[in-house]
Design a protein around this motif. Structure first.
Motif, PDB file in Angstrom:
ATOM      1  N   GLY A  12      40.541  41.550  46.577  1.00  0.00           N
ATOM      2  CA  GLY A  12      41.415  41.109  45.484  1.00  0.00           C
ATOM      3  C   GLY A  12      40.945  39.815  44.846  1.00  0.00           C
ATOM      4  N   SER A  31      30.326  37.024  39.336  1.00  0.00           N
ATOM      5  CA  SER A  31      28.915  37.440  39.285  1.00  0.00           C
ATOM      6  C   SER A  31      28.801  38.942  39.017  1.00  0.00           C
ATOM      7  N   ILE A  64      19.827  36.460  41.391  1.00  0.00           N
ATOM      8  CA  ILE A  64      21.235  36.075  41.164  1.00  0.00           C
ATOM      9  C   ILE A  64      21.384  34.552  41.104  1.00  0.00           C
ATOM     10  N   ASP A  84      33.741  33.816  41.659  1.00  0.00           N
ATOM     11  CA  ASP A  84      34.210  35.048  42.307  1.00  0.00           C
ATOM     12  C   ASP A  84      32.977  35.943  42.510  1.00  0.00           C
ATOM     13  N   ARG A  88      27.039  34.486  47.885  1.00  0.00           N
ATOM     14  CA  ARG A  88      27.257  35.595  48.808  1.00  0.00           C
ATOM     15  C   ARG A  88      26.282  35.568  49.974  1.00  0.00           C
ATOM     16  N   ARG A 171      28.540  48.190  51.224  1.00  0.00           N
ATOM     17  CA  ARG A 171      29.008  46.879  50.726  1.00  0.00           C
ATOM     18  C   ARG A 171      29.706  46.097  51.833  1.00  0.00           C
TER      19      ARG A 171
HETATM   20  P1  AP5 Z   1      39.693  43.424  43.002  1.00  0.00           P
HETATM   21  O1  AP5 Z   1      40.426  42.211  42.557  1.00  0.00           O
HETATM   22  O2  AP5 Z   1      38.903  44.184  42.003  1.00  0.00           O
HETATM   23  O3  AP5 Z   1      38.837  43.094  44.304  1.00  0.00           O
HETATM   24  P2  AP5 Z   1      37.519  42.225  44.455  1.00  0.00           P
HETATM   25  O4  AP5 Z   1      37.646  41.447  45.720  1.00  0.00           O
HETATM   26  O5  AP5 Z   1      37.218  41.475  43.208  1.00  0.00           O
HETATM   27  O6  AP5 Z   1      36.522  43.424  44.711  1.00  0.00           O
HETATM   28  P3  AP5 Z   1      35.096  43.809  44.105  1.00  0.00           P
HETATM   29  O7  AP5 Z   1      34.839  45.222  44.585  1.00  0.00           O
HETATM   30  O8  AP5 Z   1      34.997  43.571  42.636  1.00  0.00           O
HETATM   31  O9  AP5 Z   1      34.201  42.832  44.861  1.00  0.00           O
HETATM   32  P4  AP5 Z   1      32.766  43.019  45.226  1.00  0.00           P
HETATM   33  O10 AP5 Z   1      32.528  41.703  45.826  1.00  0.00           O
HETATM   34  O11 AP5 Z   1      32.393  44.186  46.030  1.00  0.00           O
HETATM   35  O12 AP5 Z   1      32.086  43.392  43.815  1.00  0.00           O
HETATM   36  P5  AP5 Z   1      31.343  42.516  42.733  1.00  0.00           P
HETATM   37  O13 AP5 Z   1      31.747  43.029  41.423  1.00  0.00           O
HETATM   38  O14 AP5 Z   1      31.427  41.065  43.021  1.00  0.00           O
HETATM   39  O15 AP5 Z   1      40.784  44.419  43.670  1.00  0.00           O
HETATM   40  C1  AP5 Z   1      40.416  45.695  44.127  1.00  0.00           C
HETATM   41  C2  AP5 Z   1      41.540  46.677  43.794  1.00  0.00           C
HETATM   42  O16 AP5 Z   1      42.714  46.330  44.534  1.00  0.00           O
HETATM   43  C3  AP5 Z   1      41.967  46.655  42.323  1.00  0.00           C
HETATM   44  O17 AP5 Z   1      42.292  47.964  41.958  1.00  0.00           O
HETATM   45  C4  AP5 Z   1      43.214  45.757  42.286  1.00  0.00           C
HETATM   46  O18 AP5 Z   1      44.108  46.156  41.284  1.00  0.00           O
HETATM   47  C5  AP5 Z   1      43.796  45.969  43.660  1.00  0.00           C
HETATM   48  N1  AP5 Z   1      44.373  44.765  44.256  1.00  0.00           N
HETATM   49  C6  AP5 Z   1      43.840  43.509  44.219  1.00  0.00           C
HETATM   50  N2  AP5 Z   1      44.599  42.652  44.924  1.00  0.00           N
HETATM   51  C7  AP5 Z   1      45.638  43.382  45.424  1.00  0.00           C
HETATM   52  C8  AP5 Z   1      46.759  43.053  46.248  1.00  0.00           C
HETATM   53  N3  AP5 Z   1      46.933  41.820  46.705  1.00  0.00           N
HETATM   54  N4  AP5 Z   1      47.622  44.042  46.566  1.00  0.00           N
HETATM   55  C9  AP5 Z   1      47.426  45.299  46.128  1.00  0.00           C
HETATM   56  N5  AP5 Z   1      46.385  45.680  45.326  1.00  0.00           N
HETATM   57  C10 AP5 Z   1      45.491  44.727  44.986  1.00  0.00           C
HETATM   58  O19 AP5 Z   1      29.813  42.905  43.030  1.00  0.00           O
HETATM   59  C11 AP5 Z   1      29.329  44.190  42.767  1.00  0.00           C
HETATM   60  C12 AP5 Z   1      27.846  44.254  43.108  1.00  0.00           C
HETATM   61  O20 AP5 Z   1      27.117  43.305  42.298  1.00  0.00           O
HETATM   62  C13 AP5 Z   1      27.484  43.878  44.546  1.00  0.00           C
HETATM   63  O21 AP5 Z   1      27.615  44.976  45.431  1.00  0.00           O
HETATM   64  C14 AP5 Z   1      26.027  43.442  44.379  1.00  0.00           C
HETATM   65  O22 AP5 Z   1      25.173  44.539  44.235  1.00  0.00           O
HETATM   66  C15 AP5 Z   1      26.058  42.712  43.040  1.00  0.00           C
HETATM   67  N6  AP5 Z   1      26.351  41.274  43.200  1.00  0.00           N
HETATM   68  C16 AP5 Z   1      27.396  40.592  42.675  1.00  0.00           C
HETATM   69  N7  AP5 Z   1      27.355  39.304  43.030  1.00  0.00           N
HETATM   70  C17 AP5 Z   1      26.251  39.164  43.807  1.00  0.00           C
HETATM   71  C18 AP5 Z   1      25.689  38.060  44.506  1.00  0.00           C
HETATM   72  N8  AP5 Z   1      26.253  36.832  44.473  1.00  0.00           N
HETATM   73  N9  AP5 Z   1      24.546  38.273  45.224  1.00  0.00           N
HETATM   74  C19 AP5 Z   1      23.965  39.480  45.251  1.00  0.00           C
HETATM   75  N10 AP5 Z   1      24.460  40.572  44.629  1.00  0.00           N
HETATM   76  C20 AP5 Z   1      25.599  40.424  43.899  1.00  0.00           C
END
Ligand code: AP5
Length: 222
Positions: A12, A31, A64, A84, A88, A171
């Motif tokens: 979240g 990111s 990144i 956010d 990582r 992941r």
């Molecule tokens: P949401 O708020 O979307 O969750 P999140 O923690 O932001 O999850 P992400 O899947 O976006 O995080 P991630 O870290 O895997 O992906 P990212 O895009 O950074 O909530 C999820 C769902 O739950 C939603 O439907 C929401 O409505 C619901 N929800 C939220 N809070 C809730 C609550 N309290 N109660 C009920 N429902 C709730 O990264 C994607 C990819 O990019 C990575 O796999 C990697 O390949 C690359 N990448 C990104 N950053 C880096 C980095 N720094 N280094 C290397 N690779 C990177």
């Protein structure tokens, strides 16, 4: 105020960051969103990172770090930001630390969204996004007004390509191996606040605001 949101995929972070950024009037820098924009635009960067993202692997540190440190040098970051999804890994955290030391703008607090794996898997299975405005929904916990349609532009909602069970497993493994150790890194150097990420969205938001208000008592004062 400079904040980091830390936590597993689906904890979240993005959902909380949007609310906190509005409350604190600071920039939300995700990111994953930055990389997905590059993919949509068909840029060289987008083409080079897509294979990692689609398979649940982390994008290599050198790529990144360059993207995010460059983003943090933009003038709109001067008044504070919520990070956010970055850092990582330990090298990413060290690069961020070095950059922020240069401009004397350290991280004020790390908010850690501690969330159970079964809840994460169910949230990611229910996540949908709008391909036009990128708004995020959840069919169980944050549904749109009309089933399957974006509230803002009526576009058909889609599932993120990396929200499938096999990629979610990868992941989560990457998070445990490479990102969780950051809790110790920040635990020794800065302030880490643990939030119960299993609670509903409003309750998580209230926890975050309470911890910030308690720590930085001037935050709600005009
Ligand atoms: P949401 O708020 O979307 O969750 P999140 O923690 O932001 O999850 P992400 O899947 O976006 O995080 P991630 O870290 O895997 O992906 P990212 O895009 O950074 O909530 C999820 C769902 O739950 C939603 O439907 C929401 O409505 C619901 N929800 C939220 N809070 C809730 C609550 N309290 N109660 C009920 N429902 C709730 O990264 C994607 C990819 O990019 C990575 O796999 C990697 O390949 C690359 N990448 C990104 N950053 C880096 C980095 N720094 N280094 C290397 N690779 C990177």
């Amino acid at each position: 105020m400079n904040l980091i949101l830390l936590g597993p995929p689906g904890a979240g972070k993005g959902t909380l960051a949007v609310r906190l950024a509005e409350h604190l009037s600071v920039l939300h820098l995700a990111s994953g969103d930055i990389l997905r924009t590059e993919i949509r635009n068909g840029s060289d960067l987008g083409l080079s990172v897509q294979k990692y993202m689609d398979s649940g692997q982390l994008v290599p540190d050198d790529i990144i770090i360059q993207v995010m440190i460059h983003r943090l040098t933009q003038p709109d970051c001067a008044d504070g930001f919520i990070l956010d999804g970055f850092p990582r890994t330990l090298p990413q955290a060290q690069a961020l630390n070095d950059r922020l030391a240069e401009v004397n703008a350290p991280i004020d607090m790390v908010l850690y969204l501690d969330t159970d794996q079964d809840i994460i898997i169910s949230r990611l299975a229910g996540r949908r996004f709008c391909p036009v405005c990128q708004a995020s929904y959840n069919i169980d916990t944050m549904p749109p007004v009309e089933t399957g349609k974006c509230d803002h532009d009526q576009a058909d909602l889609q599932t993120r390509p990396d929200d499938n069970p096999q990629v979610i497993r990868t992941r989560l493994e990457k998070y445990t191996q490479l990102t969780e150790p950051l809790l110790d890194y920040y635990g020794s150097a800065s302030r880490v606040a643990r939030l119960d990420g299993n609670k509903d969205i409003d309750q998580v938001n209230i926890q975050a605001q309470q911890v910030l208000t308690k720590t930085f008592s001037s935050i709600d004062k005009p």
